[in-house]
Design a protein around this motif. Structure first.
Motif: not given
Length: 185
Positions: A77, A110, A160, A162-163, A165-166, A169
């Motif tokens: 990601a 992680s 990377s 989350r929360g 979309s690519y 970000r």
């Protein structure tokens, strides 16, 4: 003050260790670089992206041959977001310097690294890379390290995280990279 000579930083990275963590050399990824990422992103004058850590040991062992050729995994990601931001700005990875707060391999993808280990690694290696550079601190730990050392930086979400979309970000990173490039002009 300016960053230390590159060879000195490589020596510092090779000398750094922490109990329970493998070095790049342990995974077959040692080279004349501070991080394998520098095969693609080691601009001596471009903006610095400061991340949490490079990679986890199990992935490094599995992907060693690919990493020795390219320095990064395009399917992650982080790299997908970075590629989108670079295309948006007409830049390449070679226009950036990417490095990490922690210069050893995490035990798992992680894992929350011990703060003492991250602090020690930053003290031993990363701070010498950042002096006099325009730094984009990606994520909480990168921001903490820059603040702890009184280093100017532009804060940004970790790629990377989350929360979003690519694309969201990447858009945010592109805006921060534009600020960094203006500071370099």
């Amino acid at each position: 003050m300016t960053a230390a000579p590159y060879g000195e930083i490589v020596r510092r990275r090779r000398a750094f260790s922490w109990p329970g963590y493998l070095s790049y050399a342990d995974a077959g990824l040692d080279g004349a670089w501070v991080t394998p990422y520098h095969l693609a992103s080691a601009s001596p004058s471009g903006p610095v992206l400061l991340t949490y850590n490079y990679l986890d040991a199990p992935t490094a062992f599995l992907q060693c041959e690919h990493l020795r050729r390219t320095g990064y995994l395009p399917e992650m990601a982080f790299n997908k977001v970075l590629d989108l931001a670079l295309v948006r700005l007409g830049l390449t990875r070679a226009d950036l310097y990417v490095t990490h707060c922690f210069h050893l391999l995490a035990q798992s993808r992680s894992e929350a690294l011990p703060l003492a280990a991250v602090d020690a690694s930053f003290e031993a290696v990363a701070r010498y890379e950042l002096e006099g550079r325009v730094v984009i601190a990606l994520g909480r730990e990168a921001r903490r390290q820059c603040t702890r050392h009184g280093m100017a930086h532009l804060p940004a979400r970790h790629l990377s995280a989350r929360g979003q979309s690519y694309l969201e970000r990447a858009t945010a990173l592109a805006a921060t990279l534009q600020k960094a490039l203006r500071l370099l002009a």
